[in-house]
Design a protein around this motif. Structure first.
Motif, PDB file in Angstrom:
ATOM      1  N   MET A   1       0.873  -1.123  -0.028  1.00 35.21           N
ATOM      2  CA  MET A   1       0.022  -0.019   0.124  1.00 35.21           C
ATOM      3  C   MET A   1       0.705   1.207  -0.170  1.00 35.21           C
ATOM      4  SD  MET A   1      -1.067   0.509   3.898  1.00 35.21           S
ATOM      5  CE  MET A   1      -1.750  -0.840   4.612  1.00 35.21           C
ATOM      6  N   ARG A   2       0.270   2.410  -0.364  1.00 31.16           N
ATOM      7  CA  ARG A   2       1.059   3.701  -0.551  1.00 31.16           C
ATOM      8  C   ARG A   2       0.883   4.106   0.845  1.00 31.16           C
ATOM      9  NH1 ARG A   2      -0.186   7.375  -5.570  1.00 31.16           N
ATOM     10  NH2 ARG A   2       1.826   8.183  -4.742  1.00 31.16           N
ATOM     11  N   GLN A   3       2.166   4.487   1.288  1.00 33.17           N
ATOM     12  CA  GLN A   3       2.237   4.862   2.639  1.00 33.17           C
ATOM     13  C   GLN A   3       1.616   6.459   2.861  1.00 33.17           C
ATOM     14  OE1 GLN A   3       3.186   2.865   5.028  1.00 33.17           O
ATOM     15  NE2 GLN A   3       2.965   4.316   6.570  1.00 33.17           N
ATOM     16  N   HIS A   4       1.654   7.174   1.644  1.00 32.52           N
ATOM     17  CA  HIS A   4       1.421   8.719   1.861  1.00 32.52           C
ATOM     18  C   HIS A   4       0.534   8.834   0.698  1.00 32.52           C
ATOM     19  CE1 HIS A   4       4.179   9.298   5.067  1.00 32.52           C
ATOM     20  NE2 HIS A   4       5.158   8.981   4.484  1.00 32.52           N
ATOM     21  N   PRO A   5      -0.740   8.733   0.768  1.00 33.24           N
ATOM     22  CA  PRO A   5      -1.699   9.027  -0.255  1.00 33.24           C
ATOM     23  C   PRO A   5      -1.574  10.283  -0.461  1.00 33.24           C
ATOM     24  CG  PRO A   5      -3.008   8.683   1.793  1.00 33.24           C
ATOM     25  CD  PRO A   5      -1.370   8.031   2.069  1.00 33.24           C
ATOM     26  N   ARG A   6      -1.365  10.588  -1.818  1.00 32.47           N
ATOM     27  CA  ARG A   6      -1.194  12.007  -2.245  1.00 32.47           C
ATOM     28  C   ARG A   6      -2.381  12.756  -2.947  1.00 32.47           C
ATOM     29  NH1 ARG A   6       4.860  12.391  -5.104  1.00 32.47           N
ATOM     30  NH2 ARG A   6       6.108  11.915  -3.092  1.00 32.47           N
ATOM     31  N   ARG A   7      -2.710  13.736  -2.461  1.00 34.72           N
ATOM     32  CA  ARG A   7      -3.893  14.333  -3.012  1.00 34.72           C
ATOM     33  C   ARG A   7      -3.358  15.696  -3.804  1.00 34.72           C
ATOM     34  NH1 ARG A   7      -8.438  17.539  -0.554  1.00 34.72           N
ATOM     35  NH2 ARG A   7      -6.808  18.163   1.030  1.00 34.72           N
ATOM     36  N   VAL A   8      -3.798  15.556  -5.166  1.00 35.68           N
ATOM     37  CA  VAL A   8      -3.435  16.930  -5.946  1.00 35.68           C
ATOM     38  C   VAL A   8      -4.505  17.950  -6.002  1.00 35.68           C
ATOM     39  CG1 VAL A   8      -2.468  17.470  -8.283  1.00 35.68           C
ATOM     40  CG2 VAL A   8      -1.797  15.306  -7.187  1.00 35.68           C
ATOM     41  N   GLU A   9      -4.153  19.123  -5.672  1.00 35.66           N
ATOM     42  CA  GLU A   9      -5.073  20.175  -5.819  1.00 35.66           C
ATOM     43  C   GLU A   9      -4.778  21.126  -6.950  1.00 35.66           C
ATOM     44  OE1 GLU A   9      -7.283  21.770  -2.203  1.00 35.66           O
ATOM     45  OE2 GLU A   9      -5.374  20.836  -1.124  1.00 35.66           O
ATOM     46  N   ARG A  10      -5.726  21.692  -7.551  1.00 35.16           N
ATOM     47  CA  ARG A  10      -5.513  22.394  -8.601  1.00 35.16           C
ATOM     48  C   ARG A  10      -6.030  23.956  -8.463  1.00 35.16           C
ATOM     49  NH1 ARG A  10      -7.417  18.122 -13.202  1.00 35.16           N
ATOM     50  NH2 ARG A  10      -6.789  16.460 -11.754  1.00 35.16           N
ATOM     51  N   PHE A  11      -4.940  24.734  -8.741  1.00 37.03           N
ATOM     52  CA  PHE A  11      -5.379  26.179  -8.591  1.00 37.03           C
ATOM     53  C   PHE A  11      -5.158  26.866  -9.846  1.00 37.03           C
ATOM     54  CE2 PHE A  11      -4.460  24.643  -4.650  1.00 37.03           C
ATOM     55  CZ  PHE A  11      -5.441  24.829  -3.650  1.00 37.03           C
ATOM     56  N   TRP A  12      -6.073  27.757 -10.210  1.00 36.48           N
ATOM     57  CA  TRP A  12      -5.684  28.583 -11.322  1.00 36.48           C
ATOM     58  C   TRP A  12      -5.863  30.038 -11.118  1.00 36.48           C
ATOM     59  CZ3 TRP A  12      -9.626  31.716 -13.921  1.00 36.48           C
ATOM     60  CH2 TRP A  12      -8.927  32.053 -15.342  1.00 36.48           C
ATOM     61  N   LEU A  13      -5.075  30.663 -11.865  1.00 36.49           N
ATOM     62  CA  LEU A  13      -4.830  32.032 -11.762  1.00 36.49           C
ATOM     63  C   LEU A  13      -5.193  32.582 -13.221  1.00 36.49           C
ATOM     64  CD1 LEU A  13      -1.711  33.093  -9.573  1.00 36.49           C
ATOM     65  CD2 LEU A  13      -4.047  33.538  -9.240  1.00 36.49           C
ATOM     66  N   CYS A  14      -6.025  33.715 -13.297  1.00 36.59           N
ATOM     67  CA  CYS A  14      -6.124  34.204 -14.815  1.00 36.59           C
ATOM     68  C   CYS A  14      -4.965  34.768 -15.303  1.00 36.59           C
ATOM     69  CB  CYS A  14      -7.522  35.065 -14.628  1.00 36.59           C
ATOM     70  SG  CYS A  14      -6.996  36.531 -13.750  1.00 36.59           S
ATOM     71  N   ASP A  15      -4.881  35.126 -16.684  1.00 32.83           N
ATOM     72  CA  ASP A  15      -3.886  35.829 -17.248  1.00 32.83           C
ATOM     73  C   ASP A  15      -3.313  37.221 -16.331  1.00 32.83           C
ATOM     74  OD1 ASP A  15      -3.439  34.279 -19.422  1.00 32.83           O
ATOM     75  OD2 ASP A  15      -4.837  35.261 -20.669  1.00 32.83           O
ATOM     76  N   GLN A  16      -4.276  38.032 -16.123  1.00 37.38           N
ATOM     77  CA  GLN A  16      -3.858  39.274 -15.337  1.00 37.38           C
ATOM     78  C   GLN A  16      -3.232  39.048 -14.075  1.00 37.38           C
ATOM     79  OE1 GLN A  16      -7.409  41.544 -15.523  1.00 37.38           O
ATOM     80  NE2 GLN A  16      -6.690  42.516 -17.302  1.00 37.38           N
ATOM     81  N   CYS A  17      -3.770  37.975 -13.361  1.00 37.85           N
ATOM     82  CA  CYS A  17      -3.312  37.670 -12.013  1.00 37.85           C
ATOM     83  C   CYS A  17      -2.080  36.814 -11.920  1.00 37.85           C
ATOM     84  CB  CYS A  17      -4.311  36.980 -11.168  1.00 37.85           C
ATOM     85  SG  CYS A  17      -5.783  37.668 -10.733  1.00 37.85           S
ATOM     86  N   ALA A  18      -1.793  36.023 -13.327  1.00 38.57           N
ATOM     87  CA  ALA A  18      -0.651  35.210 -13.418  1.00 38.57           C
ATOM     88  C   ALA A  18       0.657  36.152 -13.665  1.00 38.57           C
ATOM     89  CB  ALA A  18      -0.805  34.096 -14.500  1.00 38.57           C
ATOM     90  N   GLU A  19       0.374  37.607 -14.120  1.00 35.44           N
ATOM     91  CA  GLU A  19       1.359  38.131 -14.317  1.00 35.44           C
ATOM     92  C   GLU A  19       2.106  39.033 -13.363  1.00 35.44           C
ATOM     93  OE1 GLU A  19       0.326  41.269 -17.328  1.00 35.44           O
ATOM     94  OE2 GLU A  19      -0.180  39.780 -18.815  1.00 35.44           O
ATOM     95  N   VAL A  20       1.157  39.044 -12.218  1.00 27.11           N
ATOM     96  CA  VAL A  20       1.816  39.598 -11.030  1.00 27.11           C
ATOM     97  C   VAL A  20       1.838  38.727  -9.904  1.00 27.11           C
ATOM     98  CG1 VAL A  20       1.186  42.055 -11.808  1.00 27.11           C
ATOM     99  CG2 VAL A  20      -0.575  40.655 -10.774  1.00 27.11           C
ATOM    100  N   TRP A  21       1.007  37.483  -9.674  1.00 19.61           N
ATOM    101  CA  TRP A  21       0.694  36.911  -8.571  1.00 19.61           C
ATOM    102  C   TRP A  21       1.459  35.531  -8.877  1.00 19.61           C
ATOM    103  CZ3 TRP A  21      -0.413  39.154  -4.116  1.00 19.61           C
ATOM    104  CH2 TRP A  21      -0.998  40.309  -4.176  1.00 19.61           C
TER     105      TRP A  21
END
Ligand SMILES: [Zn+2]
Length: 98
Positions: free
Chosen positions: A44-64
């Motif tokens: 068994m996998r000792q550490h089950p991983r959870r992948v969370e997804r986050f998205w930044l829009c074009d404008q926010c991705a330029e500064v954040w």
């Protein structure tokens, strides 16, 4: 989670993958440092991983960008300003104080 821009001040709706920037954050169910854990089992996998997804829009991705903090979770941090923009800002500042 992925339905809107991760910037709470923006909240632009997520429409296309090609727009903006997608962040995949792996959150592991890890034991606290010093805690004794059982040796990994091959069955068994000792550490089950959870992948969370986050998205930044074009404008926010330029500064954040997004950073993952173990205690606070996902947080927005400003990207370093490009040199040209920084120079303009400095010049304006200088003019104001002079
Ligand atoms: Zn945004």
């Amino acid at each position: 989670m992925l339905s809107h821009c991760a910037n709470s001040q923006c909240s632009r709706p997520f429409l296309r993958l090609r727009q903006g920037k997608l962040f995949l954050v792996e959150s592991e169910c890890v034991a606290k440092p010093g805690e004794v854990t059982a040796p990994p089992s091959p069955h068994m996998r000792q550490h089950p991983r959870r992948v969370e997804r986050f998205w930044l829009c074009d404008q926010c991705a330029e500064v954040w960008t997004l950073v993952h903090d173990r205690n606070q979770g996902i947080g927005l941090v400003p990207l370093p300003q490009p040199p040209a923009g920084a120079r303009v800002a400095m010049a304006e500042e200088y003019r104001e104080t002079a």
